[in-house]
Design an enzyme around this catalytic site. Sequence first.
Site, short mmCIF file in Angstrom:
data_model
loop_
_atom_site.label_atom_id
_atom_site.label_comp_id
_atom_site.label_asym_id
_atom_site.label_seq_id
_atom_site.Cartn_x
_atom_site.Cartn_y
_atom_site.Cartn_z
N GLY A 158 0.81 -1.21 0.00
CA GLY A 158 0.00 0.00 0.00
C GLY A 158 0.85 1.26 0.00
O GLY A 158 1.81 1.40 -0.75
N SER A 159 0.51 2.18 0.90
CA SER A 159 1.15 3.49 0.90
C SER A 159 2.58 3.49 1.42
O SER A 159 3.24 4.54 1.38
CB SER A 159 0.31 4.48 1.72
OG SER A 159 -0.86 4.81 1.02
N VAL A 160 3.09 2.36 1.88
CA VAL A 160 4.53 2.30 2.15
C VAL A 160 5.29 2.42 0.82
O VAL A 160 6.50 2.66 0.81
CB VAL A 160 4.88 1.01 2.92
CG1 VAL A 160 6.37 0.87 3.14
CG2 VAL A 160 4.18 1.03 4.29
N SER A 161 4.58 2.30 -0.30
CA SER A 161 5.18 2.61 -1.60
C SER A 161 5.63 4.07 -1.68
O SER A 161 6.52 4.40 -2.48
CB SER A 161 4.17 2.34 -2.72
OG SER A 161 3.72 0.99 -2.70
N LYS A 162 5.04 4.94 -0.86
CA LYS A 162 5.39 6.36 -0.90
C LYS A 162 6.81 6.62 -0.40
O LYS A 162 7.60 7.27 -1.10
CB LYS A 162 4.36 7.19 -0.14
CG LYS A 162 2.97 7.18 -0.77
CD LYS A 162 1.96 7.97 0.05
CE LYS A 162 0.60 8.08 -0.64
NZ LYS A 162 -0.11 6.79 -0.74
#
Length: 486
Positions: free
Chosen positions: A101-105
Amino acid sequence: MTSRTCLRVIPIGLALIAGLSAGPLQAQSRAALAEAPTPAPYAAAIDHARMIVTAIMEESGTPGMSVAVGIDGSIVWSQGFGYADVENRTPVWEQTKFRIGSVSKPVTAAAVALLVEQGKLDLDAPVQGYVPSFPEKRWPVTTRQLAGHLSGMRHYNGEEFLSSRRYETVMEGLEIFQDDTLLFRPGERFSYSSYAWNLISAIVEGASGEDFLTYMEENVFDPLGMRQTVAGHTDSIIPHRTRFYHRNGDGYVLNAPFVDNSYKWAGGGFLSTPEDLVRFGMAHLDGSFLKPETIEMLWASQRTNAGEATEYGIGWSVVTEDGEVRLASHGGGSIGGTTFLLVLPEQKAVIAIVGNMSQAPTGPTPSRLILDAFLDPASLSQDVPAAALDIAGSFACTAKVGDREVGKAELKVSGGPGNYWGRLAWANGTEDRLLYANTRPGETEILAVDENGALTSATFTRLEGEELTGWWMVGDGRGDLACTRN
């Protein structure tokens, strides 16, 4: 009527998988199929971590989870728990890939940082300098504002989070939101936006002259040894990819809806493992990947136009005390997966936890409790001090943040120091089971888990007459706890 085979969240001690007579899902390890003894100095910490992970999985019904911990540049523990594929009884291993998820950021933020170091990207230039086709808005927008959720770019609308359309390119994915107006003047306030990070992936392409995924692989994943981190292409054969699950309103765990995250690689589309994420986190601590001043830039809290700190830098949530970054982290929620990555720079410690169910309990509380155990294994001692703080009894408790009351609970504890059991019943109807208690000189810590796998930590430091006081921690929140004996 068509029947459906599914999981049901059932009490501890019963089987998690319908039809099985065995106990809870067992942890899996590449080194051993059971929970073999672990050498010092982390044996007690690993046992503690296994207890936490097993409990939150049982209570929430999460089919599979995986955890890794890094200390001083080395991975000191990594283990998978439960099933990557329930139907085929495929266990979770250290190599199992989850949606992060947003750990891709923060992962994408590393690419941004490299381009800044190379002089190819100006964070404060309008985005059209790198993505000329992106429509101009009422006000100019910069990469720094996008990366800090200050741009005014919108987040998901309606069921966009459930998109099943395949987008062939990063630029094609921008079509979803590129013609929408900004919600506010950039810098006016913090407003979380995954679409802002989708635009950043296009900026990476424009600044580097390369395809976004190619740039990530060649400049971030390969140099850091992140061999298990890939884009979650739905049409590709990806070894060790977990299946994805969700829990419905009746407590049943089902296959998650099909989604295609090709529109948001940077915003939330990567697959990875805890070991890879820990390697990524550790690379921010030793100066071998990015310059110290670049890390400082990534972890510096941005501010609104009015000067208010947002506690978010460039792709990282941060906690700063006395001018020093004490904590950098990011969570990620996906259809069929959740992730949490936590870095403690001062202690040179990193933890990553992943789960293969929407809303799996992988957040800051279990992460911090596990990591703290590795940093101070001696604190887990069950030896009862001579002057133990005995909290046995029934108490009416009030939780506060500063002067503001945030909750009331009934604490019922039986047994004695070193052998407590009981429950914590909150006024909102949530009831937590006492999972763990530890008595140290001058304080007693309890850890409780609710039916969703969420953890509440309470540490009591004073018992005087009928008054018991201490502090609590739930998720990102913490505050004072004052209790009166019933």
